[in-house]
Design a protein around this motif. Structure first.
Motif, PDB file in Angstrom:
ATOM      1  N   VAL A 229      16.474   5.049  -6.074  1.00 39.67           N
ATOM      2  CA  VAL A 229      17.244   5.464  -4.911  1.00 39.67           C
ATOM      3  C   VAL A 229      17.136   4.291  -3.954  1.00 39.67           C
ATOM      4  CG1 VAL A 229      17.612   7.075  -3.065  1.00 39.67           C
ATOM      5  CG2 VAL A 229      16.723   7.901  -5.241  1.00 39.67           C
ATOM      6  N   GLU A 230      18.630   3.819  -3.459  1.00 44.03           N
ATOM      7  CA  GLU A 230      18.357   2.853  -2.452  1.00 44.03           C
ATOM      8  C   GLU A 230      17.819   3.262  -1.216  1.00 44.03           C
ATOM      9  OE1 GLU A 230      21.556  -0.630  -1.043  1.00 44.03           O
ATOM     10  OE2 GLU A 230      22.290   0.742  -2.456  1.00 44.03           O
ATOM     11  N   ASN A 231      17.180   2.622  -0.620  1.00 49.61           N
ATOM     12  CA  ASN A 231      16.635   2.986   0.619  1.00 49.61           C
ATOM     13  C   ASN A 231      16.132   4.300   0.661  1.00 49.61           C
ATOM     14  OD1 ASN A 231      17.410   0.462   2.197  1.00 49.61           O
ATOM     15  ND2 ASN A 231      19.440   1.025   2.002  1.00 49.61           N
ATOM     16  N   GLY A 232      15.480   4.786  -0.319  1.00 47.53           N
ATOM     17  CA  GLY A 232      15.229   6.178  -0.640  1.00 47.53           C
ATOM     18  C   GLY A 232      13.851   6.399   0.445  1.00 47.53           C
ATOM     19  N   GLU A 233      13.779   7.737   1.261  1.00 51.38           N
ATOM     20  CA  GLU A 233      12.918   8.013   1.933  1.00 51.38           C
ATOM     21  C   GLU A 233      11.822   9.194   1.203  1.00 51.38           C
ATOM     22  OE1 GLU A 233      15.236   9.887   5.085  1.00 51.38           O
ATOM     23  OE2 GLU A 233      15.231   7.995   6.252  1.00 51.38           O
ATOM     24  N   ASP A 234      12.230   9.316   0.195  1.00 54.89           N
ATOM     25  CA  ASP A 234      11.187  10.384  -0.472  1.00 54.89           C
ATOM     26  C   ASP A 234      10.041   9.690  -1.044  1.00 54.89           C
ATOM     27  OD1 ASP A 234      11.603  10.160  -3.819  1.00 54.89           O
ATOM     28  OD2 ASP A 234      13.145   9.224  -2.426  1.00 54.89           O
ATOM     29  N   VAL A 235       8.980  10.699  -1.469  1.00 49.62           N
ATOM     30  CA  VAL A 235       7.612  10.311  -1.841  1.00 49.62           C
ATOM     31  C   VAL A 235       7.640   9.181  -3.155  1.00 49.62           C
ATOM     32  CG1 VAL A 235       5.463  11.067  -2.696  1.00 49.62           C
ATOM     33  CG2 VAL A 235       6.435  12.077  -0.909  1.00 49.62           C
ATOM     34  N   LEU A 236       8.449   9.502  -3.875  1.00 52.00           N
ATOM     35  CA  LEU A 236       8.614   8.647  -5.070  1.00 52.00           C
ATOM     36  C   LEU A 236       9.072   7.351  -4.854  1.00 52.00           C
ATOM     37  CD1 LEU A 236      10.126  11.075  -7.878  1.00 52.00           C
ATOM     38  CD2 LEU A 236       8.058  10.037  -7.932  1.00 52.00           C
ATOM     39  N   SER A 237      10.107   6.926  -3.963  1.00 50.45           N
ATOM     40  CA  SER A 237      10.500   5.913  -3.477  1.00 50.45           C
ATOM     41  C   SER A 237       9.406   5.116  -2.556  1.00 50.45           C
ATOM     42  CB  SER A 237      11.595   6.006  -2.685  1.00 50.45           C
ATOM     43  OG  SER A 237      13.005   6.628  -3.194  1.00 50.45           O
ATOM     44  N   ARG A 238       8.741   5.718  -1.895  1.00 53.64           N
ATOM     45  CA  ARG A 238       7.733   5.188  -1.047  1.00 53.64           C
ATOM     46  C   ARG A 238       6.563   4.605  -1.849  1.00 53.64           C
ATOM     47  NH1 ARG A 238       8.204   3.660   4.154  1.00 53.64           N
ATOM     48  NH2 ARG A 238       5.939   3.916   4.268  1.00 53.64           N
ATOM     49  N   LEU A 239       6.374   5.416  -2.936  1.00 51.72           N
ATOM     50  CA  LEU A 239       5.418   4.981  -3.896  1.00 51.72           C
ATOM     51  C   LEU A 239       5.441   3.654  -4.710  1.00 51.72           C
ATOM     52  CD1 LEU A 239       3.845   8.497  -5.226  1.00 51.72           C
ATOM     53  CD2 LEU A 239       2.699   6.797  -3.639  1.00 51.72           C
ATOM     54  N   SER A 242       5.392   0.717  -2.450  1.00 48.69           N
ATOM     55  CA  SER A 242       3.987   0.264  -1.954  1.00 48.69           C
ATOM     56  C   SER A 242       3.450  -0.517  -3.099  1.00 48.69           C
ATOM     57  CB  SER A 242       3.228   1.417  -1.905  1.00 48.69           C
ATOM     58  OG  SER A 242       2.898   2.388  -3.023  1.00 48.69           O
ATOM     59  N   ALA A 243       4.278  -0.868  -4.201  1.00 50.36           N
ATOM     60  CA  ALA A 243       3.742  -1.843  -5.215  1.00 50.36           C
ATOM     61  C   ALA A 243       2.360  -1.321  -5.833  1.00 50.36           C
ATOM     62  CB  ALA A 243       3.622  -3.287  -4.687  1.00 50.36           C
ATOM     63  N   GLY A 244       1.929  -0.132  -5.986  1.00 54.40           N
ATOM     64  CA  GLY A 244       0.757   0.445  -6.423  1.00 54.40           C
ATOM     65  C   GLY A 244       0.859   0.325  -7.904  1.00 54.40           C
ATOM     66  N   THR A 245      -0.057   0.685  -8.714  1.00 55.34           N
ATOM     67  CA  THR A 245       0.041   0.669 -10.008  1.00 55.34           C
ATOM     68  C   THR A 245       0.488   2.119 -10.529  1.00 55.34           C
ATOM     69  OG1 THR A 245      -2.232   1.652 -10.329  1.00 55.34           O
ATOM     70  CG2 THR A 245      -2.284  -0.542 -10.194  1.00 55.34           C
ATOM     71  N   ARG A 246       0.662   2.051 -11.604  1.00 54.77           N
ATOM     72  CA  ARG A 246       1.324   3.480 -12.249  1.00 54.77           C
ATOM     73  C   ARG A 246       0.458   4.435 -12.203  1.00 54.77           C
ATOM     74  NH1 ARG A 246       6.105   3.333 -15.583  1.00 54.77           N
ATOM     75  NH2 ARG A 246       7.200   1.563 -14.944  1.00 54.77           N
ATOM     76  N   GLU A 247      -0.928   4.223 -12.486  1.00 56.94           N
ATOM     77  CA  GLU A 247      -2.219   5.236 -12.537  1.00 56.94           C
ATOM     78  C   GLU A 247      -2.145   5.790 -10.917  1.00 56.94           C
ATOM     79  OE1 GLU A 247      -6.798   5.590 -13.521  1.00 56.94           O
ATOM     80  OE2 GLU A 247      -5.736   3.603 -13.577  1.00 56.94           O
ATOM     81  N   GLN A 248      -2.078   4.619  -9.842  1.00 53.69           N
ATOM     82  CA  GLN A 248      -2.283   5.417  -8.610  1.00 53.69           C
ATOM     83  C   GLN A 248      -0.889   6.181  -8.093  1.00 53.69           C
ATOM     84  OE1 GLN A 248      -2.206   1.447  -6.703  1.00 53.69           O
ATOM     85  NE2 GLN A 248      -4.401   1.345  -6.515  1.00 53.69           N
ATOM     86  N   MET A 249       0.065   5.672  -8.709  1.00 50.75           N
ATOM     87  CA  MET A 249       1.249   6.799  -8.384  1.00 50.75           C
ATOM     88  C   MET A 249       1.154   8.058  -9.060  1.00 50.75           C
ATOM     89  SD  MET A 249       4.477   4.061  -9.066  1.00 50.75           S
ATOM     90  CE  MET A 249       5.585   5.219  -8.657  1.00 50.75           C
ATOM     91  N   ARG A 250       0.569   7.953 -10.176  1.00 49.51           N
ATOM     92  CA  ARG A 250       0.343   9.207 -10.815  1.00 49.51           C
ATOM     93  C   ARG A 250      -0.467  10.190 -10.149  1.00 49.51           C
ATOM     94  NH1 ARG A 250      -3.058   8.551 -15.878  1.00 49.51           N
ATOM     95  NH2 ARG A 250      -4.540   8.849 -14.261  1.00 49.51           N
ATOM     96  N   ASP A 251      -1.730   9.502  -9.576  1.00 50.61           N
ATOM     97  CA  ASP A 251      -2.635  10.271  -9.042  1.00 50.61           C
ATOM     98  C   ASP A 251      -2.095  11.151  -7.876  1.00 50.61           C
ATOM     99  OD1 ASP A 251      -4.439   9.635 -11.101  1.00 50.61           O
ATOM    100  OD2 ASP A 251      -5.636   8.010  -9.731  1.00 50.61           O
ATOM    101  N   GLU A 252      -1.365  10.066  -7.090  1.00 53.46           N
ATOM    102  CA  GLU A 252      -0.672  10.620  -5.736  1.00 53.46           C
ATOM    103  C   GLU A 252       0.164  11.822  -5.978  1.00 53.46           C
ATOM    104  OE1 GLU A 252      -1.675  10.841  -2.334  1.00 53.46           O
ATOM    105  OE2 GLU A 252      -2.225   8.711  -2.819  1.00 53.46           O
ATOM    106  N   LEU A 253       1.018  11.695  -7.071  1.00 51.95           N
ATOM    107  CA  LEU A 253       1.841  12.770  -7.375  1.00 51.95           C
ATOM    108  C   LEU A 253       1.137  14.040  -7.694  1.00 51.95           C
ATOM    109  CD1 LEU A 253       4.897  10.977  -9.297  1.00 51.95           C
ATOM    110  CD2 LEU A 253       5.114  12.139  -7.208  1.00 51.95           C
ATOM    111  N   ILE A 254       0.273  13.816  -8.566  1.00 54.53           N
ATOM    112  CA  ILE A 254      -0.423  15.120  -8.909  1.00 54.53           C
ATOM    113  C   ILE A 254      -0.916  15.824  -7.644  1.00 54.53           C
ATOM    114  CG2 ILE A 254      -2.240  15.960 -10.357  1.00 54.53           C
ATOM    115  CD1 ILE A 254      -1.846  13.852 -12.531  1.00 54.53           C
TER     116      ILE A 254
END
Length: 450
Positions: A229-239, A242-254
């Motif tokens: 999503v271009e210029n997305g404001e949602d959590v997924l776009s923010r994560l 943020s250039a975090g790892t896939r594991e960090q994104m997974r943990d934050e989403l759960i």
């Protein structure tokens, strides 16, 4: 501040508490009635209580000023504690379980999603989701399980407001999170002495549920990478940004999926129970809904025009705070209310007992929304009421949760009446959240609006 004891710098005095000979009874309460364990301890021993159960010692803090010390004034000394430590097996290092610099970075990443202006823009999304709930309830045949319905609703709202995603296809989410809570609390009360590899039914269910949650989180991440999503404001776009790892994104989403739906669903379950028990309160709420909304959907601007409904939500969260326990671990020696707290100690602030403290709440067991009427002076300290926690870890999603709860109660009670099954016993179950044990079956009746 506590039991007449003045605080003195350097005190080594241990707080009062149940004697060692009471260990068996305490252990039984820890397994069967954790709310009674905390309430009885506070009533018997005061505002700072030492509870020793086998090798584990907890310090119960039950006074607004002392809660402020732990949660705000000296928050850096208190990291996440019992229950949340065990939940890390499923949630990883998400916002709920992390500490230190990791937590600060996560909070900065997600904070913009919860800015008041953005939440206000989500009001129509919430109202439309609630409108769908009302229709499903109206069309139901026979009793409905209200907690199941509230879980479905809050997950739907979370997906569309915070993730810009449809969670409707992930029907196992609610059951998987229930298994995570069960396992985390089981490990906490057994002091993690049961091997995690033991082939117990509870442990097997937990491992299956943990894998299910990871699969769902990874699928959501993959979907967003495939459809950015271009210029997305949602959590997924923010994560992603943020250039975090896939594991960090997974943990934050759960973590977000659990915390973002469970607390509001629990609050709504207790609200429908209490409104069924107090028809006079339900009648006032309906009158306000009729007057303010008529046949229209609520808007964000309507929130300030629904003050009684908001007070109902506040009083529900006073009696049954969804986060009933705020566990911490002292990193260094401290002094609370004149008592010595050794480094490494489990310190628990308990909103459930704090919200019933007789020094701050007249008739504490009474359901009285008008105690939150701004025209009724209370004289209560700020930290006598902390349904969203306090200090740096104050719940990031509180405004969305309150808006959702107000919209649900206003729209459901405007059109319907929900009644508990005759003789059904509603019992609190203190897990990571405070929920109704075994669900809440209710019958649905269309209201005859004049």
């Amino acid at each position: 501040m506590t039991s007449g004891t003045e605080s003195t710098r350097g005190a080594r005095l241990a707080p009062p508490g149940p004697p060692r000979r009471a260990t068996f009874g305490l252990l039984k309460k820890l397994f069967t009635d954790r709310l009674a364990l905390m309430s009885d301890s506070a009533e018997a021993h005061g505002d700072v209580v030492r509870i020793a159960i086998g090798p584990k010692t907890m310090y119960l803090v039950n006074h607004p000023e002392l809660a402020k010390h732990v949660l705000a004034d000296n928050a850096a000394n208190y990291h996440k504690g019992i229950g949340l430590q065990e939940a890390r097996r499923a949630l990883g290092d998400g916002l709920l379980t992390s500490d230190g610099e990791i937590w600060k970075k996560q909070r900065r990443t997600i904070q913009p999603v919860f800015q008041p202006k953005r939440i206000a823009r989500q009001a129509s999304v919430v109202a439309n989701e609630v409108e769908g709930l009302v229709k499903r309830l109206r069309d139901a045949r026979g009793p409905v399980e209200i907690l199941h319905e509230m879980t479905g609703l809050t997950l739907g709202v979370l997906g569309k407001t915070l993730l810009d995603a449809d969670l409707g296809g992930f029907t196992s989410l609610g059951h998987s999170f229930e298994a995570v809570q069960d396992q985390a609390m089981f490990e906490a009360v057994t002091l993690s002495m049961v091997p995690q590899w033991a082939p117990l039914k509870k442990q097997l269910r937990f491992r299956e549920s943990r894998d299910d949650l990871r699969r769902i989180a990874e699928e959501l991440v993959e979907q967003r990478f495939a459809n950015p999503v271009e210029n997305g404001e949602d959590v997924l776009s923010r994560l992603i940004d943020s250039a975090g790892t896939r594991e960090q994104m997974r943990d934050e989403l759960i973590t977000l999926l659990l915390a973002g739906h469970e607390t509001t669903a629990s609050t709504l379950g207790w609200a429908f129970h209490l409104l069924d028990e107090h028809p006079d309160v339900a009648a006032k709420l309906r009158a306000e809904a009729d007057s303010v909304l008529g046949d229209q959907l609520p808007t964000h601007e309507d929130l300030h025009r629904l003050p009684y409904t908001a007070r109902v939500v506040e009083e529900v969260m006073r009696l049954y705070p969804p986060v009933w326990l705020l566990p911490r671990v002292a990193q260094a020696d401290d002094e609370i209310g004149g008592y010595h707290i050794p480094a490494g100690s489990d310190v628990v602030v308990v909103p459930y007992t704090l919200h019933r403290h007789p020094a701050f709440w007249p008739e504490p067991e009474k359901f009285d929304p008008d105690r939150f009427d701004p025209d009724r002076p209370s004289g209560r300290p700020r930290y006598a009421y902390i349904p969203f926690g306090a200090g740096p870890r104050f719940c990031i999603g509180n405004s969305l949760g309150v808006m959702e709860a107000v919209f649900v109660l206003t729209m459901v009670l405007r059109d319907l009446e929900l009644r508990k099954l005759p003789g059904y016993d509603v019992v609190p179950e203190a897990m990571l959240s405070l929920r109704v044990r075994g669900g809440l079956p209710m019958t649905v009746h269309t209201r005859n609006r004049r």
